[in-house]
Design an enzyme around this catalytic site. Structure first.
Site, PDB file in Angstrom:
ATOM      1  N   HIS A  43     145.796  41.459 -33.610  1.00 56.23           N
ATOM      2  CA  HIS A  43     145.620  40.534 -32.423  1.00 56.23           C
ATOM      3  C   HIS A  43     146.236  39.541 -32.693  1.00 56.23           C
ATOM      4  O   HIS A  43     144.532  38.965 -32.106  1.00 56.23           O
ATOM      5  CB  HIS A  43     145.021  41.678 -31.026  1.00 56.23           C
ATOM      6  CG  HIS A  43     145.160  43.238 -31.377  1.00 56.23           C
ATOM      7  ND1 HIS A  43     146.684  43.883 -30.676  1.00 56.23           N
ATOM      8  CD2 HIS A  43     144.936  44.060 -31.910  1.00 56.23           C
ATOM      9  CE1 HIS A  43     146.106  45.192 -30.904  1.00 56.23           C
ATOM     10  NE2 HIS A  43     145.453  45.254 -31.354  1.00 56.23           N
ATOM     11  N   PHE A  44     146.713  38.231 -32.465  1.00 52.55           N
ATOM     12  CA  PHE A  44     146.503  37.003 -32.742  1.00 52.55           C
ATOM     13  C   PHE A  44     146.665  35.990 -31.395  1.00 52.55           C
ATOM     14  O   PHE A  44     146.290  35.184 -30.771  1.00 52.55           O
ATOM     15  CB  PHE A  44     147.623  36.676 -33.324  1.00 52.55           C
ATOM     16  CG  PHE A  44     147.552  36.953 -34.821  1.00 52.55           C
ATOM     17  CD1 PHE A  44     146.205  37.796 -35.475  1.00 52.55           C
ATOM     18  CD2 PHE A  44     147.838  36.739 -36.179  1.00 52.55           C
ATOM     19  CE1 PHE A  44     145.673  38.165 -36.913  1.00 52.55           C
ATOM     20  CE2 PHE A  44     147.724  36.821 -37.123  1.00 52.55           C
ATOM     21  CZ  PHE A  44     146.422  37.607 -37.670  1.00 52.55           C
ATOM     22  N   ARG A  45     147.301  37.117 -30.177  1.00 54.00           N
ATOM     23  CA  ARG A  45     146.955  36.666 -28.383  1.00 54.00           C
ATOM     24  C   ARG A  45     147.936  35.136 -28.567  1.00 54.00           C
ATOM     25  O   ARG A  45     147.723  34.754 -26.943  1.00 54.00           O
ATOM     26  CB  ARG A  45     145.448  35.950 -28.485  1.00 54.00           C
ATOM     27  CG  ARG A  45     144.228  36.720 -29.204  1.00 54.00           C
ATOM     28  CD  ARG A  45     143.873  38.414 -28.440  1.00 54.00           C
ATOM     29  NE  ARG A  45     143.029  39.265 -28.315  1.00 54.00           N
ATOM     30  CZ  ARG A  45     143.374  40.383 -28.305  1.00 54.00           C
ATOM     31  NH1 ARG A  45     144.194  41.546 -27.873  1.00 54.00           N
ATOM     32  NH2 ARG A  45     141.861  41.098 -28.641  1.00 54.00           N
ATOM     33  N   HIS A  86     148.788  53.886 -31.250  1.00 54.87           N
ATOM     34  CA  HIS A  86     147.605  53.553 -30.517  1.00 54.87           C
ATOM     35  C   HIS A  86     147.516  55.197 -30.000  1.00 54.87           C
ATOM     36  O   HIS A  86     147.826  55.502 -29.032  1.00 54.87           O
ATOM     37  CB  HIS A  86     146.836  53.141 -30.171  1.00 54.87           C
ATOM     38  CG  HIS A  86     145.347  52.882 -29.868  1.00 54.87           C
ATOM     39  ND1 HIS A  86     144.715  51.567 -29.762  1.00 54.87           N
ATOM     40  CD2 HIS A  86     144.883  53.589 -29.193  1.00 54.87           C
ATOM     41  CE1 HIS A  86     143.514  51.220 -29.738  1.00 54.87           C
ATOM     42  NE2 HIS A  86     143.458  53.375 -29.062  1.00 54.87           N
ATOM     43  N   HIS A 107     144.553  52.645 -37.138  1.00 57.78           N
ATOM     44  CA  HIS A 107     143.253  53.243 -37.298  1.00 57.78           C
ATOM     45  C   HIS A 107     142.494  54.224 -37.049  1.00 57.78           C
ATOM     46  O   HIS A 107     142.078  54.581 -35.801  1.00 57.78           O
ATOM     47  CB  HIS A 107     142.639  52.353 -36.286  1.00 57.78           C
ATOM     48  CG  HIS A 107     143.431  51.689 -34.299  1.00 57.78           C
ATOM     49  ND1 HIS A 107     143.771  52.734 -34.246  1.00 57.78           N
ATOM     50  CD2 HIS A 107     143.602  50.368 -33.737  1.00 57.78           C
ATOM     51  CE1 HIS A 107     144.372  51.975 -32.977  1.00 57.78           C
ATOM     52  NE2 HIS A 107     144.164  50.900 -32.837  1.00 57.78           N
ATOM     53  N   HIS A 166     137.508  38.890 -28.918  1.00 59.26           N
ATOM     54  CA  HIS A 166     137.354  38.248 -27.572  1.00 59.26           C
ATOM     55  C   HIS A 166     136.213  37.316 -27.833  1.00 59.26           C
ATOM     56  O   HIS A 166     135.635  36.903 -28.584  1.00 59.26           O
ATOM     57  CB  HIS A 166     136.614  39.970 -26.563  1.00 59.26           C
ATOM     58  CG  HIS A 166     137.781  40.475 -26.381  1.00 59.26           C
ATOM     59  ND1 HIS A 166     139.345  40.814 -25.838  1.00 59.26           N
ATOM     60  CD2 HIS A 166     138.223  41.660 -27.233  1.00 59.26           C
ATOM     61  CE1 HIS A 166     139.947  41.210 -25.875  1.00 59.26           C
ATOM     62  NE2 HIS A 166     139.806  42.154 -26.769  1.00 59.26           N
ATOM     63  N   ASP A 180     142.918  45.657 -37.412  1.00 63.26           N
ATOM     64  CA  ASP A 180     143.126  45.506 -35.635  1.00 63.26           C
ATOM     65  C   ASP A 180     142.299  44.417 -35.620  1.00 63.26           C
ATOM     66  O   ASP A 180     141.139  44.623 -34.561  1.00 63.26           O
ATOM     67  CB  ASP A 180     142.516  47.388 -35.453  1.00 63.26           C
ATOM     68  CG  ASP A 180     142.285  46.589 -33.807  1.00 63.26           C
ATOM     69  OD1 ASP A 180     143.703  46.279 -33.662  1.00 63.26           O
ATOM     70  OD2 ASP A 180     141.665  47.447 -33.215  1.00 63.26           O
ATOM     71  N   ASN A 188     150.301  43.129 -27.100  1.00 67.73           N
ATOM     72  CA  ASN A 188     150.231  42.859 -26.230  1.00 67.73           C
ATOM     73  C   ASN A 188     149.136  41.562 -25.752  1.00 67.73           C
ATOM     74  O   ASN A 188     148.679  40.898 -25.560  1.00 67.73           O
ATOM     75  CB  ASN A 188     148.383  43.785 -26.720  1.00 67.73           C
ATOM     76  CG  ASN A 188     147.655  44.242 -26.739  1.00 67.73           C
ATOM     77  OD1 ASN A 188     147.919  43.160 -28.296  1.00 67.73           O
ATOM     78  ND2 ASN A 188     146.908  44.031 -27.125  1.00 67.73           N
TER      79      ASN A 188
HETATM   80  O1  DOR Z   1     139.875  47.594 -29.857  1.00 62.40           O
HETATM   81  C1  DOR Z   1     140.835  47.078 -29.193  1.00 62.40           C
HETATM   82  N1  DOR Z   1     141.446  46.209 -29.440  1.00 62.40           N
HETATM   83  N2  DOR Z   1     141.752  47.729 -29.871  1.00 62.40           N
HETATM   84  C2  DOR Z   1     143.503  47.522 -29.849  1.00 62.40           C
HETATM   85  O2  DOR Z   1     143.801  48.538 -30.002  1.00 62.40           O
HETATM   86  C3  DOR Z   1     143.300  46.983 -29.057  1.00 62.40           C
HETATM   87  C4  DOR Z   1     142.709  45.663 -28.853  1.00 62.40           C
HETATM   88  C5  DOR Z   1     142.824  44.691 -28.063  1.00 62.40           C
HETATM   89  O3  DOR Z   1     144.205  43.811 -28.246  1.00 62.40           O
HETATM   90  O4  DOR Z   1     141.942  43.591 -27.876  1.00 62.40           O
END
Ligand code: DOR
Length: 437
Positions: A63-65, A177, A231, A306, A302, A95
């Site tokens: 997840h590279f945001r 997921h 995962h 944050h 994964d 996402n």
């Molecule tokens: O812990 C997680 N955070 N699991 C995920 O599948 C999504 C991810 C996120 O995008 O923060």
């Protein structure tokens, strides 16, 4: 582009054997692998004596945001972390903001990636309860991502009646997921008011995971639909798959589900919080065995960064997820050096098998004709994971202080040196991955 001759590394060959030899790269491709290669005058020569040459890592879940959440990470910082970690290709999740649920959003990401990524890139198209036409046509996408649980808004597709039509139409890979959202909601109520982050593993318990994995598997069997389980976190899922996994289904595990567990909350608190959650030490062992036995096919990080500010709130107001791309390869190679598995197995799980599963041509092996996405690792020295050396924008790792070996000394993407002994070459750009049907 000048030719590059890498001299005297220990080269991992496709059959799992090692060759102490030379490797010649031209136009971004491997052209020769031999005990000794004679250089032309214009060839750049790299002395790699003492290092081990592996195929670059393909991380199939990150997840590279970017776009939209760049305060946590962006495609440039994330791929600097990839280059340092020996990750030469990645598959990224939908996402972001906007969600990657349409062709236009997919194209926006591809455009951003072409501008900013130091390594090769591919993207998932995200399922919503309404976007089946987009799922059928989005291109190029490595697969469809369904959040059966642990998501919110449009990306949550948690009802069997919403999930089934996605399995029923089309034939591209579906990655799930697998968590049972109804059970999560019910258990959040039951455990309301508890602020110890360790409760996260009880709220989203093993049954939450097993219920959803069983549902996804039954739909995959009903429609003979290519399914990938993201995962995998529990022993009971692994044992269920051991008995029931059809040939067209694959599964992955993260280094953190192999190496961290519920005891980690005591040491690192909410930094250990992720979805699906960490499990007991017994689960670590069963997952390891399933990986060694081929029930689990490959490894993904994964990588889900944050900020420390977000992570320092009080549970349950803390986000789930942890970074991983710059530690995954040394973590796994360190396991290999303890005898838990072989280096060839690590490379199979982190390069060859993801390339095969997602049908990415010419990647994941060191072989003439294959792309020169490579990593030279140092298996002689141990160094700790240090916060101040991390490239990820979030600036922390759940593995800080761990003494690891197998750190990349040099990472090569498409024949270009993108990382060399602590220094990034930020002029290098990766390419869009292609996916065979
Ligand atoms: O812990 C997680 N955070 N699991 C995920 O599948 C999504 C991810 C996120 O995008 O923060």
């Amino acid at each position: 582009m000048t030719a590059l001759l890498i001299r005297h590394p220990r080269i991992l060959l496709p059959d799992g054997e090692f060759l102490l030899g030379d490797i010649l790269i031209e136009q971004g491709k491997i052209v020769q692998v031999s005990p000794e290669i004679t250089a032309e005058d214009s060839t750049l020569i790299m002395d790699a004596r003492g290092l081990t040459l592996l195929p670059g890592v393909i991380d199939p879940q990150v997840h590279f945001r970017e776009p939209g959440l760049e305060y946590k990470e962006d495609l440039f910082t994330a791929t600097c972390a990839c280059a340092k970690g020996g990750v030469t290709s990645f598959l990224e999740m939908p996402n972001t903001r906007p969600l990657t649920t349409t062709q236009a959003a997919l194209e926006q990401k591809l455009q951003l990636a072409a501008e900013k990524c130091l390594v090769n890139y591919g993207f998932f198209i995200g399922a919503t309860p309404e976007n089946l036409p987009d799922l059928l046509t989005a291109n190029p996408a490595c697969g469809i991502k369904i959040f059966m649980g642990s998501s919110h808004g449009a990306l949550l597709v948690s009802q069997a009646g919403e999930i089934e039509p996605i399995f029923a139409q089309g034939d591209r890979l579906i990655a799930v997921h697998a968590e049972d959202q109804a059970r999560i909601l019910q258990r959040r109520q039951e455990f309301k008011g508890i602020h110890d982050p360790a409760i996260h593993s009880q709220i989203q318990d093993e049954t939450v995971a097993l219920n959803a994995t069983k549902l996804a598997l039954s739909l995959s069997q009903k429609y003979q639909r290519r399914l990938h389980i993201l995962h995998l976190s529990t022993g009971i899922e692994a044992e269920f798959l051991r008995e029931n996994k059809p040939s067209w289904v694959t599964a992955e595990v993260t280094p953190q589900h192999l190496l961290l567990n519920t005891e980690s909350y005591e040491k690192i608190g909410t930094l250990a919080q992720m979805n699906p959650p960490l499990r007991s030490p017994e689960n670590n062992q069963i997952l390891w065995q399933a990986l060694l036995d081929g029930v689990i096919d490959f490894i993904a990080t994964d990588h889900a960064p944050h900020t420390l500010e977000e992570k320092s709130k009080e549970y349950p107001n803390t986000p789930s997820g942890m970074p991983g791309v710059e530690t995954s390869l040394p973590l796994m190679l360190t396991q290999a050096m303890t005898g838990k598995c072989s280096i060839a197995q690590v490379s199979h799980w982190m390069s060859t098998a993801p390339a095969e599963a997602y049908k990415i041509p010419n990647k994941g092996l060191i072989k003439p004709g294959y792309d020169a996405d490579l990593v030279l690792v140092d298996l002689d020295n141990y160094r700790p994971v240090l916060r101040e050396e991390l490239q990820t924008k979030c600036g922390w790792s759940p593995f800080e202080g761990w003494e690891l070996t197998g750190w990349p000394a040099i990472t090569i993407v498409g024949g270009n040196i993108v990382y060399e002994r602590g220094k990034l070459n930020t002029d290098v750009r990766g390419k869009a991955l292609s996916f065979e049907q």
